[in-house]
Design an enzyme around this catalytic site. Structure first.
Site, mmCIF file in Angstrom:
data_model
loop_
_atom_site.group_PDB
_atom_site.id
_atom_site.type_symbol
_atom_site.label_atom_id
_atom_site.label_comp_id
_atom_site.label_asym_id
_atom_site.label_seq_id
_atom_site.Cartn_x
_atom_site.Cartn_y
_atom_site.Cartn_z
ATOM 1 N N THR B 139 0.828 -1.206 0.000
ATOM 2 C CA THR B 139 0.000 0.000 0.000
ATOM 3 C C THR B 139 0.856 1.246 0.000
ATOM 4 O OG1 THR B 139 -1.054 1.437 1.657
ATOM 5 C CG2 THR B 139 -0.576 -0.759 2.358
ATOM 6 N N ASP B 141 -0.261 3.884 1.127
ATOM 7 C CA ASP B 141 -0.709 4.606 2.321
ATOM 8 C C ASP B 141 0.061 4.214 3.578
ATOM 9 O OD1 ASP B 141 -2.619 6.045 0.930
ATOM 10 O OD2 ASP B 141 -4.120 4.470 1.150
ATOM 11 N N GLN B 296 2.423 9.998 -8.471
ATOM 12 C CA GLN B 296 3.233 9.638 -7.313
ATOM 13 C C GLN B 296 3.313 8.130 -7.090
ATOM 14 O OE1 GLN B 296 1.114 11.119 -3.457
ATOM 15 N NE2 GLN B 296 -0.306 11.552 -5.118
ATOM 16 N N ARG B 297 2.221 7.421 -7.320
ATOM 17 C CA ARG B 297 2.258 5.992 -6.998
ATOM 18 C C ARG B 297 2.703 5.157 -8.191
ATOM 19 N NH1 ARG B 297 -4.225 4.429 -6.455
ATOM 20 N NH2 ARG B 297 -4.360 3.618 -8.572
#
Lengths: 416, 416
Positions: B139, B141, B296-297
Site C-alpha cells: 500500500t 498509504d 506519485q504511486r
C-alpha cells in the site's frame, strides 16, 4: 574585462547547466575574462548592483550546477522597457557595467529576454558603451525561433512522456472496476509543444490510448467526449493530456471556470478539473486527474541527457562567441539529422529572435486534432533521449546552492 | 499443486516486484509448485475463472516486472463479503481452485485485501478445502499494522520528497518577482504518511521552509495563513504539502468545495486548489499548485531501491512461508536498526492484520502541527534510500507488458 550573467523568466531543470557552461568556459579563458558576476534575481541584480561574485564559488559547486534544477542565482519576471521609454534604466545598467568593468553580457532566457538582450547589445552604438551581449536560449515552452529547440524543453518533454506512461499503466490496471480515464494537465499557454510530448508516452512496445488537447486546436466538447467514450469502450480506459492553454471556440481558457469560492473570489482554474468534471458529468466515467505544474519544469531527477548537453553547450558557445567579438547574437541548436541524431551549435542574430514565437507546425498534429504525427515524433524523440541522473545522498539528489556572495557595491542605490 | 496470485486495490510502483518475487521463487521450486496462475483483475479473475498462465511468460518478462510500475495482471477494487453473507462466492472460489488444482493463494494488497485473504485461509477449515493463503503487504498509504512499513510507500515517499524539493528550488528562484508559495497535494485520505514524506524535501544541505497539512491535524485556517505569511516574510517563499485528507474542524474535507460547475454538477475538488485560493484571497500571495495523483504511486522511474528490495522480498517470503506449510499469515518488514539501516523478514498472523489501520504516531508530527519530528525522519529516511532505475530505450523506460494468456476454462460462467 569582466562578464555579467543573468537568468530570466520561468526557470527550468537545466538552465543551471547553461550557467555552468558560461562560468566554466570563462574560467578557462582567464586571460580574457576576469570575473563572472551573476545578477541576483536576473536583471534586477544588475540594476540594483547586486552582483554575485561567482569566483567565490568552488569548481565543485560550479560543476554541480550542471545537475541542479531551478535558477541558482535567482531569476525574475521583469521586462526592461524600450530605450526611449526608460532611458534611466539603461543608463543605470551602463553605470553598473562601468563600475565593475563589465564588457560581456550573457542573458539566459526566452523571447522577452531576447528582446532585453537585444536592447542591451545596442547600447554599444546608441549610448557609446562597448559591450558584447549574447542571449542564451532557455524555455520549457520551446517557442524560440531559428534554434531547433530550446534547452529546458527536452527535459520537460521527457518528464511528461514518462509520467503520462506510468500513470497510464496505473489506470490500465485499475480500469476494470475503478478509474477509466486519467487526465494530466501540462504547461503551455500558447504553444502545444509540451502537450505533444505526452504523445510520446505511447510507444510501439507499450501502446496507450491517448487524447491530447492542444492550445492550437479549438476545444469541441461534444466531439471530445465522444472520442473519450469510444476509447474507453474499445480499450477499457484512456488518458487525456490537456494543455493549460486549451480554450473554447470563443477564446476563453477552459481553466477560466467562472466559479467563485467561499470568499467570493474567482476560483483558481486548472483545465484538468474542468475536463474531469465534464467526463464525470456527461459520461459518468470515473476519472483521476493530476496537474504537473512546477514539478515538470523542475524535474532534474529525470532530465534528458540530450537537453543537459545542449544547455551546457549553449552556455559555452555564448562565451566563445563573445570572445570572438560577436554581439547581439544567440547560439542555436542546428539539427543535422534525425537518425542518427546529429546537431551542431549555430548562431542567430538577435533581431530575428526577439519577440518571435515559434508555434507547432500544423503537420505535427494529427488531422483529428487529438494526436501527434510521425513527423512530430521524429522531431521530439531525440530530445528526450538519454538519462543524466544527479548524484544522490541518503535517497535525495545532491543539488547545490550557491554561497552567492555579492561583490562590494560602488554606486548609490537605485530605485526599481 | 498450483498457485494463485492476485493484485488488489490501488496499485504501486513496486507491486509488480512482489509479483516477480512470487513467480521467480515458485519457478525455483518446481518440484512443489506447478503453475502460478495470476487472477486477471485481481480476485475477479478467480471468480470468473480468468486465470493468466504465468508459465507462458518468459523469464526475461518476469524479471522485468521488478522494474515495471502498476499491476501487470490487473488489480481491482472488489471486496468479498463475509462467508455468511455470500457463501456463493466462496464456493465458487473453491470450485475454481479445485478445477485448477490450486493449493496456494497469494493475495497482494492492503487492509481490505488482508481481510479477504484471511477469509480464504479459513476455507481450509470451514469448507474443508486445503489451501495455504498468504497475504503480501502492499500500500502506498503505509497503513498496515505490525510490518515496519508497506512496500509501495517508500517509493511514493521518495517521489514526493524529491518533487517537493525540486519545485521548492524552482519557487525559491522565482520568489523575488513572481510566485511566493508552492502547494503540492499528495495522497492519504486518513493517514499522513505520504504528506510526512514531503518534509524530507528539506535537508541539512538544502533547508526549505515547508508547511505540511496532515489529515491527523484539524485544519485551522487563521493559524495556517498566519504561518504562511510569516514564512514568506522570513524566507521570501514557502512550500505547502497538503494531504488530500485534510479536513475542517467539522470533519468536512477541504477538497469538498461545495462548488457547482457550469452544468450544475458538484465541482471535483482538490485540496490544493482550496489552499491556493485562500492564500491568494487572504494574503494576496501569488502561488502555484500541483496535484501529484497517480504520478506519485506510478513513478517507477525514481523508485526507492530499499522499497523495491522489500517488495521483492515480501513476494519471495510469501512463497517460502507457504511451502513451509504456513497459512493465514503475512510476511512483514521487521526493522532491526536505523543507522545502519537493517531489517529482516518477519511473519504476522493475518487476524492481527486485517482491518487494522496504522496511523502516524503522535510524536511524528511537530507540536505546532505543521512539520515532522526527528523521530519521523529517522523512520522515513531509510525507506527512500537508494535508486533503482529501470532500463531505458530511446529515452523511455522499458516497462514490460504481460502476454497474459488465460488458462483454458473448465467451468461454467459465473455471474459477479
Amino acid at each position: 574585462m569582466n562578464a555579467f550573467y543573468a537568468q530570466s523568466g520561468g526557470v527550468t531543470a537545466v538552465i543551471n547547466a547553461s550557467a555552468c557552461g558560461v562560468i566554466e568556459t570563462a574560467r578557462k579563458n582567464k586571460n580574457k575574462i576576469g570575473k563572472v558576476y551573476a545578477g541576483r534575481n536576473g536583471i534586477i541584480g544588475a540594476l540594483t548592483e547586486d552582483l554575485i561574485d561567482t569566483s567565490k564559488e568552488s569548481a565543485a559547486s560550479i560543476a554541480a550546477l550542471r545537475h541542479t534544477p531551478s535558477g541558482a542565482f535567482g531569476s525574475c519576471r521583469f521586462k526592461l522597457k524600450s530605450l526611449e521609454q526608460n532611458r534611466r534604466e539603461y543608463e543605470r545598467l551602463i553605470e553598473v557595467f562601468k563600475a565593475h568593468n563589465i564588457g560581456y553580457f550573457f542573458y539566459n532566457g526566452g523571447g522577452d529576454s531576447a528582446d532585453t538582450c537585444l536592447k542591451v547589445s545596442q547600447l554599444s552604438e546608441t549610448m557609446d558603451y562597448p559591450i558584447k551581449a549574447i542571449h542564451i536560449p532557455k524555455t520549457v515552452d520551446n517557442d524560440l525561433p531559428i534554434t531547433d529547440n530550446c534547452p529546458g524543453f527536452g527535459s520537460v518533454a521527457k518528464y511528461i512522456a514518462i509520467s503520462t506512461q506510468e500513470a497510464s499503466f496505473d489506470v490500465a490496471s485499475m480500469a476494470k472496476t475503478s478509474t477509466k480515464v486519467f487526465i494530466i494537465e501540462v504547461m503551455g499557454r500558447h504553444a502545444g509543444w509540451i502537450a505533444a510530448a505526452g504523445g510520446l508516452a505511447s510507444t510501439r512496445d507499450n501502446p496507450i490510448p491517448i487524447l491530447i488537447l492542444f492550445p492550437e486546436v479549438e476545444f469541441d466538447q461534444k466531439k471530445f467526449l465522444a472520442r473519450v467514450d469510444a476509447m474507453v469502450k474499445k480499450h477499457g480506459y484512456c488518458t487525456v493530456v490537456v494543455s493549460e492553454g486549451v480554450h473554447w471556440p470563443d477564446g476563453r481558457f477552459l481553466a477560466d471556470t467562472g466559479l467563485k469560492d467561499a470568499f467570493g473570489h474567482a476560483q483558481l482554474g486548472g483545465a484538468a478539473t474542468v475536463i474531469a468534471g465534464m467526463i464525470q458529468a456527461e459520461l459518468g466515467l470515473k476519472n483521476h486527474w493530476a496537474v504537473a505544474d512546477y514539478l515538470q519544469r523542475a524535474a532534474r531527477h529525470i532530465a534528458s541527457r540530450t537537453d543537459v548537453n545542449m544547455a551546457y553547450a549553449m552556455g559555452k558557445a555564448a562565451v566563445q562567441f563573445a570572445l570572438k567579438g560577436h554581439n547581439s547574437v544567440m547560439p542555436t541548436v542546428d539539427r543535422l539529422s534525425n537518425k542518427p541524431f546529429k546537431w551542431k551549435v549555430g548562431m542567430a542574430p538577435l533581431n530575428k529572435v526577439a519577440n518571435v514565437e515559434k508555434m507547432m507546425p500544423d503537420n505535427f498534429i494529427t488531422k483529428d486534432g487529438y494526436g501527434i504525427t510521425q513527423k512530430c515524433r521524429n522531431y521530439l524523440e531525440p530530445l528526450i533521449k538519454g538519462e543524466d541522473y544527479p548524484p544522490y545522498k541518503d535517497g535525495m539528489p545532491k543539488y547545490v546552492r550557491m554561497k552567492a556572495i555579492a561583490a562590494p557595491k560602488k554606486l548609490p542605490a537605485f530605485k526599481l
